[in-house]
Motif scaffolding. Structure first.
Motif, PDB file in Angstrom:
ATOM      1  N   MET A 132       0.858  -1.183   0.000  1.00  0.00           N
ATOM      2  CA  MET A 132       0.000   0.000   0.000  1.00  0.00           C
ATOM      3  C   MET A 132       0.898   1.238   0.000  1.00  0.00           C
ATOM      4  O   MET A 132       1.674   1.446   0.927  1.00  0.00           O
ATOM      5  CB  MET A 132      -0.922  -0.021   1.220  1.00  0.00           C
ATOM      6  CG  MET A 132      -1.908  -1.186   1.190  1.00  0.00           C
ATOM      7  SD  MET A 132      -2.967  -1.308   2.635  1.00  0.00           S
ATOM      8  CE  MET A 132      -1.809  -1.883   3.861  1.00  0.00           C
ATOM      9  N   THR A 133       0.779   2.011  -1.047  1.00  0.00           N
ATOM     10  CA  THR A 133       1.654   3.161  -1.255  1.00  0.00           C
ATOM     11  C   THR A 133       1.001   4.442  -0.736  1.00  0.00           C
ATOM     12  O   THR A 133      -0.166   4.469  -0.366  1.00  0.00           O
ATOM     13  CB  THR A 133       1.937   3.325  -2.759  1.00  0.00           C
ATOM     14  OG1 THR A 133       0.697   3.615  -3.427  1.00  0.00           O
ATOM     15  CG2 THR A 133       2.551   2.053  -3.343  1.00  0.00           C
ATOM     16  N   ILE A 134       1.791   5.519  -0.729  1.00  0.00           N
ATOM     17  CA  ILE A 134       1.270   6.837  -0.352  1.00  0.00           C
ATOM     18  C   ILE A 134       0.124   7.225  -1.284  1.00  0.00           C
ATOM     19  O   ILE A 134      -0.884   7.788  -0.846  1.00  0.00           O
ATOM     20  CB  ILE A 134       2.392   7.902  -0.424  1.00  0.00           C
ATOM     21  CG1 ILE A 134       3.472   7.606   0.629  1.00  0.00           C
ATOM     22  CG2 ILE A 134       1.828   9.301  -0.231  1.00  0.00           C
ATOM     23  CD1 ILE A 134       3.008   7.729   2.062  1.00  0.00           C
ATOM     24  N   GLU A 135       0.274   6.921  -2.579  1.00  0.00           N
ATOM     25  CA  GLU A 135      -0.778   7.241  -3.543  1.00  0.00           C
ATOM     26  C   GLU A 135      -2.066   6.484  -3.217  1.00  0.00           C
ATOM     27  O   GLU A 135      -3.161   7.024  -3.354  1.00  0.00           O
ATOM     28  CB  GLU A 135      -0.325   6.899  -4.974  1.00  0.00           C
ATOM     29  CG  GLU A 135       0.772   7.783  -5.523  1.00  0.00           C
ATOM     30  CD  GLU A 135       2.163   7.422  -5.013  1.00  0.00           C
ATOM     31  OE1 GLU A 135       2.310   6.356  -4.365  1.00  0.00           O
ATOM     32  OE2 GLU A 135       3.089   8.213  -5.246  1.00  0.00           O
ATOM     33  N   TRP A 136      -1.925   5.224  -2.782  1.00  0.00           N
ATOM     34  CA  TRP A 136      -3.081   4.413  -2.398  1.00  0.00           C
ATOM     35  C   TRP A 136      -3.815   5.064  -1.230  1.00  0.00           C
ATOM     36  O   TRP A 136      -5.035   5.201  -1.246  1.00  0.00           O
ATOM     37  CB  TRP A 136      -2.612   2.998  -2.036  1.00  0.00           C
ATOM     38  CG  TRP A 136      -3.708   2.023  -1.739  1.00  0.00           C
ATOM     39  CD1 TRP A 136      -4.378   1.241  -2.632  1.00  0.00           C
ATOM     40  CD2 TRP A 136      -4.259   1.725  -0.450  1.00  0.00           C
ATOM     41  NE1 TRP A 136      -5.313   0.463  -1.974  1.00  0.00           N
ATOM     42  CE2 TRP A 136      -5.264   0.742  -0.638  1.00  0.00           C
ATOM     43  CE3 TRP A 136      -4.011   2.195   0.837  1.00  0.00           C
ATOM     44  CZ2 TRP A 136      -6.013   0.225   0.426  1.00  0.00           C
ATOM     45  CZ3 TRP A 136      -4.743   1.679   1.895  1.00  0.00           C
ATOM     46  CH2 TRP A 136      -5.745   0.706   1.682  1.00  0.00           C
ATOM     47  N   TYR A 137      -3.066   5.475  -0.207  1.00  0.00           N
ATOM     48  CA  TYR A 137      -3.672   6.135   0.952  1.00  0.00           C
ATOM     49  C   TYR A 137      -4.302   7.475   0.568  1.00  0.00           C
ATOM     50  O   TYR A 137      -5.374   7.828   1.066  1.00  0.00           O
ATOM     51  CB  TYR A 137      -2.639   6.349   2.056  1.00  0.00           C
ATOM     52  CG  TYR A 137      -2.350   5.109   2.856  1.00  0.00           C
ATOM     53  CD1 TYR A 137      -3.258   4.634   3.801  1.00  0.00           C
ATOM     54  CD2 TYR A 137      -1.163   4.396   2.685  1.00  0.00           C
ATOM     55  CE1 TYR A 137      -2.998   3.490   4.542  1.00  0.00           C
ATOM     56  CE2 TYR A 137      -0.891   3.257   3.415  1.00  0.00           C
ATOM     57  CZ  TYR A 137      -1.809   2.805   4.347  1.00  0.00           C
ATOM     58  OH  TYR A 137      -1.556   1.673   5.071  1.00  0.00           O
ATOM     59  N   LEU A 175     -12.419  -1.122  -5.008  1.00  0.00           N
ATOM     60  CA  LEU A 175     -11.342  -0.211  -5.376  1.00  0.00           C
ATOM     61  C   LEU A 175     -10.062  -0.376  -4.557  1.00  0.00           C
ATOM     62  O   LEU A 175      -8.963  -0.126  -5.063  1.00  0.00           O
ATOM     63  CB  LEU A 175     -11.818   1.239  -5.234  1.00  0.00           C
ATOM     64  CG  LEU A 175     -12.936   1.686  -6.178  1.00  0.00           C
ATOM     65  CD1 LEU A 175     -13.461   3.054  -5.763  1.00  0.00           C
ATOM     66  CD2 LEU A 175     -12.434   1.711  -7.612  1.00  0.00           C
ATOM     67  N   PHE A 176     -10.186  -0.778  -3.291  1.00  0.00           N
ATOM     68  CA  PHE A 176      -9.030  -0.697  -2.393  1.00  0.00           C
ATOM     69  C   PHE A 176      -8.575  -2.026  -1.807  1.00  0.00           C
ATOM     70  O   PHE A 176      -7.637  -2.053  -1.021  1.00  0.00           O
ATOM     71  CB  PHE A 176      -9.321   0.307  -1.261  1.00  0.00           C
ATOM     72  CG  PHE A 176      -9.575   1.690  -1.775  1.00  0.00           C
ATOM     73  CD1 PHE A 176      -8.537   2.477  -2.254  1.00  0.00           C
ATOM     74  CD2 PHE A 176     -10.865   2.200  -1.825  1.00  0.00           C
ATOM     75  CE1 PHE A 176      -8.771   3.741  -2.755  1.00  0.00           C
ATOM     76  CE2 PHE A 176     -11.105   3.477  -2.317  1.00  0.00           C
ATOM     77  CZ  PHE A 176     -10.058   4.244  -2.786  1.00  0.00           C
TER      78      PHE A 176
END
Length: 198
Positions: A1-6, A131-132
């Motif tokens: 889980m990346t910064i973009e994901w968060y 989506l997540f």
């Protein structure tokens, strides 16, 4: 889980929790009629209700809705009728303290339970799963992150709606004004049902 994901998850949570919908309109009505302090348990129920629903979906209910569309349709119909009943209760409420109205704010448990009947909450939950969700060993960490994000975002964004309702309540001084406000909030809540279907 990346910064973009968060960051994307945060944006999704702000958009879904902060925009007008059944929860926020009911919180506005409660803030206007009962004040901030008495509405706080309802707010907590909303904030923690979505993660509770998310757990149920994450445990495997989500595929059932894809496999059996009639199940989803039935829940949507039942939730819509319940929401229309709540909208009617808001619409016919009189001024606070009016013995004829005998209204009270929702409890935390009622606010939490309402998420399981709220069509928007189900759409939010199913969309969040789609989506997540991460694959493999990251599945549950991703679901827990979604649940935490919903609480972190819902508390302040929904609280703004409570404050807005409280301010509206401070501005109204006549019985007619209260009837107009509650009638308007009831109609807007009922319109949410139409918007959720289309």
């Amino acid at each position: 889980m990346t910064i973009e994901w968060y960051a994307t998850l945060f944006g999704f949570a702000v958009l879904t929790c902060g925009t007008p919908g059944p929860n926020n309109l009911m919180l506005t009505a409660s803030g206007a009629n009962f004040g901030v302090r008495r509405t706080f348990p309802h707010l907590l129920g909303v904030a923690f209700g979505q993660p509770a629903l998310q757990i149920v979906l994450a445990l495997g209910l989500h595929p059932l809705f894809e496999r059996f569309p009639l199940l989803r349709l039935g829940l949507q119909i039942f939730g819509s009728f319940y929401l229309l009943w709540l909208a009617w209760r808001v619409a016919i409420a009189g001024a606070p303290g009016d013995p004829a109205s005998r209204g009270r704010p929702l409890t935390m448990l009622e606010g939490l339970g309402f998420q399981f009947l709220n069509p928007k909450a189900w759409m939010m939950g199913i969309s969040a799963i789609s989506l997540f969700s991460q694959e493999g060993i990251n599945y549950w960490p991703s679901q827990i992150a979604v649940m935490i994000m919903f609480v972190v975002v819902a508390l302040p964004t929904c609280f703004v709606w409570v404050l807005f309702g409280n301010q509206l309540g401070n501005w109204i001084s006549s019985e007619q004004g209260w009837r107009r406000l509650n009638g308007s909030l009831g109609v807007l809540t009922a319109l949410c049902v139409v918007m959720l279907w289309y």
